[in-house]
Motif scaffolding. Structure first.
Motif, mmCIF file in Angstrom:
data_model
loop_
_atom_site.group_PDB
_atom_site.id
_atom_site.type_symbol
_atom_site.label_atom_id
_atom_site.label_comp_id
_atom_site.label_asym_id
_atom_site.label_seq_id
_atom_site.Cartn_x
_atom_site.Cartn_y
_atom_site.Cartn_z
ATOM 1 N N VAL A 96 35.782 41.279 51.554
ATOM 2 C CA VAL A 96 36.221 40.070 50.841
ATOM 3 C C VAL A 96 35.104 39.550 49.936
ATOM 4 O O VAL A 96 34.981 38.352 49.712
ATOM 5 C CB VAL A 96 36.654 38.977 51.852
ATOM 6 N N ARG A 97 34.311 40.455 49.381
ATOM 7 C CA ARG A 97 33.126 40.050 48.623
ATOM 8 C C ARG A 97 33.450 39.226 47.387
ATOM 9 O O ARG A 97 32.623 38.442 46.925
ATOM 10 C CB ARG A 97 32.299 41.271 48.243
ATOM 11 N N ALA A 98 34.657 39.369 46.828
ATOM 12 C CA ALA A 98 35.021 38.566 45.652
ATOM 13 C C ALA A 98 35.106 37.084 45.988
ATOM 14 O O ALA A 98 34.998 36.239 45.086
ATOM 15 C CB ALA A 98 36.351 39.050 45.081
ATOM 16 N N LEU A 99 35.240 36.748 47.275
ATOM 17 C CA LEU A 99 35.358 35.344 47.676
ATOM 18 C C LEU A 99 34.028 34.599 47.566
ATOM 19 O O LEU A 99 33.997 33.381 47.762
ATOM 20 C CB LEU A 99 35.882 35.247 49.114
ATOM 21 N N ARG A 100 32.940 35.294 47.267
ATOM 22 C CA ARG A 100 31.685 34.571 47.057
ATOM 23 C C ARG A 100 31.702 33.794 45.745
ATOM 24 O O ARG A 100 30.841 32.949 45.505
ATOM 25 C CB ARG A 100 30.503 35.530 47.091
ATOM 26 N N SER A 101 32.685 34.056 44.909
ATOM 27 C CA SER A 101 32.880 33.282 43.677
ATOM 28 C C SER A 101 33.741 32.058 43.988
ATOM 29 O O SER A 101 34.870 32.194 44.461
ATOM 30 C CB SER A 101 33.560 34.137 42.599
ATOM 31 N N ARG A 102 33.215 30.871 43.725
ATOM 32 C CA ARG A 102 33.908 29.632 44.078
ATOM 33 C C ARG A 102 35.290 29.544 43.442
ATOM 34 O O ARG A 102 36.272 29.190 44.100
ATOM 35 C CB ARG A 102 33.066 28.421 43.646
ATOM 36 N N ASN A 103 35.365 29.861 42.168
ATOM 37 C CA ASN A 103 36.650 29.746 41.476
ATOM 38 C C ASN A 103 37.694 30.694 42.076
ATOM 39 O O ASN A 103 38.867 30.332 42.195
ATOM 40 C CB ASN A 103 36.478 30.039 39.987
ATOM 41 N N TYR A 104 37.246 31.887 42.463
ATOM 42 C CA TYR A 104 38.199 32.826 43.039
ATOM 43 C C TYR A 104 38.629 32.377 44.433
ATOM 44 O O TYR A 104 39.775 32.603 44.836
ATOM 45 C CB TYR A 104 37.614 34.236 43.080
ATOM 46 N N ARG A 105 37.728 31.752 45.186
ATOM 47 C CA ARG A 105 38.119 31.209 46.492
ATOM 48 C C ARG A 105 39.209 30.159 46.332
ATOM 49 O O ARG A 105 40.181 30.119 47.104
ATOM 50 C CB ARG A 105 36.914 30.584 47.204
ATOM 51 N N LEU A 106 39.072 29.298 45.335
ATOM 52 C CA LEU A 106 40.108 28.300 45.070
ATOM 53 C C LEU A 106 41.426 28.972 44.713
ATOM 54 O O LEU A 106 42.504 28.566 45.176
ATOM 55 C CB LEU A 106 39.655 27.381 43.929
#
Length: 454
Positions: free
Chosen positions: A18-28
């Motif tokens: 889930v490494r893409a979730l380290r980007s705040r905008n993508y987590r949102l």
């Protein structure tokens, strides 16, 4: 000590997955989109059941499905031009708000008891128009939400995982609600689910994009420019053609699945439900496989192998008379089909020019979704002439042929991709298969485009 190391390894694997979730905008985005997708699947199931309850007509079910998808062919290219001109986040706020209003109006006519079939068809068409605008804009917006370009492939895979996870959860919730309180509540909950996406988009901090002042040019000019770019650049052309072929000849297996459930496997609605769950589970496994990959290198070969698996899965399903074998075949087809789509998406997003991203992703939407209604119509017609079994076998053969042609062109595709990375100074990233990059390639000259071939 060994137990501690094992736990650390598991934690590292999960973080990689889930490494893409380290980007705040993508987590949102994941938080909002995850809620909304469940609502979308709830509405899809409830609307189909509502139409069949009111009419008892399979033909009208097909009409509703057709009206929800056909706008993609005509509207997505224009939406792609707008995505290259205007702020994509604001465009998505508009499309999501319109989808919310559509769900609210649908809930209103159902809960007040004034619903008629023509209203459902019109609202389905409206939603189709909204989605035709939303999908290419949303696909091209992913790159803006991810801080690290190397996480782009993982972000696309996670998004596909959300879609398939919601595909398993949403229909189950809808079935319970329809049976207990009716279809209207599903439409209300779907409308509320759009608020999650709208709030997530509003909370994002996206750096202002630099547009090139193309808004003054006619839309048809930009559309033609995008089409010529996609057509003349061999790798993009090959990927879009393969995806369109799979969508036309292979994906309609789901349209004929009820026939197999009833006539060949001698089951009922529950049998059909299990078959679709099998396909959804395979698709979810495919997206998790792509999310676990440490690099997008070699995706060209992955596309070939996934197409082969998809074709074999369809063929086995067509020939099977055993429920468990049919379930396994659709799981294999689901794995292959979703792996094809997500891999093609990742490759396109990493090799295209940034100023044409919206237009290329609109062609991707056309190839995947816009072709689907014609495939469904063709599959239904062919099934009435040669039977459902031979129809699926023919579709599987078509996909095998597409895989063979793509595999034959793979050396040329690699050759056309290689200069992009040479110019970017990352030749060490070039290996067998299609590669990704840490940044976009510069705009290629028209002369280079004319020399490209698949």
């Amino acid at each position: 000590m060994a137990e501690v190391e094992e736990k650390a390894k598991q934690g590292s694997t999960l973080r990689h997955l889930v490494r893409a979730l380290r980007s705040r905008n993508y987590r949102l985005f994941v938080a909002g989109q995850g809620v909304s997708l469940v609502g979308t699947w709830m509405q899809h199931v409830a609307m189909s059941w509502l139409v069949y309850r009111l009419t008892g007509s399979a033909m009208l079910l097909g009409v509703v499905g057709f009206t929800s998808q056909i706008p993609t062919i005509f509207i997505s290219p224009v939406a792609g031009v707008l995505a290259d001109r205007w702020d994509r986040r604001r465009l998505l706020l508009v499309t999501q708000s319109l989808a919310l209003l559509q769900a609210l109006f649908l809930a209103l006519v159902v809960l007040t008891g004034i619903v008629q079939v023509w209203q459902i068809i019109v609202l389905s068409l409206i939603l189709g128009i909204v989605n035709a605008c939303d999908i290419p804009i949303r696909q091209s917006f992913v790159v803006e939400m991810v801080d690290q370009r190397e996480d782009l492939g993982n972000a696309i895979a996670l998004n596909s995982s959300m879609v398939n996870g919601a595909r398993l959860v949403g229909p189950a919730i809808a079935g319970l609600l329809v049976a207990s309180v009716g279809e209207g509540i599903c439409f209300v909950l779907n409308a509320l689910s759009y608020l999650a996406v709208i709030l997530a988009l509003a909370a994002m901090r996206i750096p202002p994009a630099t547009k090139t002042g193309q808004a003054r040019r006619p839309i048809l000019h930009d559309l033609r420019e995008g089409f010529l770019y996609a057509y003349r650049f061999g790798p993009i052309r090959s990927i879009l053609l393969l995806l369109a072929l799979v969508s036309l000849m292979g994906m309609p297996y789901s349209v004929l699945a009820p026939v197999f459930a009833k006539e060949i496997l001698h089951g009922g609605a529950h049998t059909f439900g299990f078959l679709m769950t099998g396909a959804g589970s395979g698709a979810l496994a495919g997206t998790l496989y792509l999310a676990s990959r440490r690099s997008v290198r070699g995706l060209g070969l992955v596309i070939v192998r996934a197409t082969l698996l998809f074709a074999v899965g369809i063929a086995i399903f067509a020939l099977s008379r055993d429920f468990l074998l049919s379930l396994a075949a659709l799981a294999l087809a689901g794995f292959g089909g979703m792996t094809i789509v997500a891999s093609c998406n990742t490759v396109l997003q990493t090799i295209l020019d940034e100023d044409k991203r919206g237009r290329v992703m609109s062609f991707f939407t056309m190839a995947f979704i816009g072709v689907a209604p014609f495939g469904s119509l063709g599959a239904g017609t062919m099934a009435g002439i040669i039977g459902p079994r031979d129809t699926l076998l023919l579709g599987g053969l078509g996909c095998l042929a597409g895989a063979a042609i793509f595999a034959r062109n793979l050396p040329q595709i690699r050759e056309k991709v290689r200069p992009i990375y040479l110019r970017m100074g990352i030749i060490q990233e070039v290996a067998d298969g299609l590669e990704t990059a840490a940044e976009q390639p510069p705009l290629r000259e028209s002369g280079d485009l004319k020399s490209d071939g698949a």
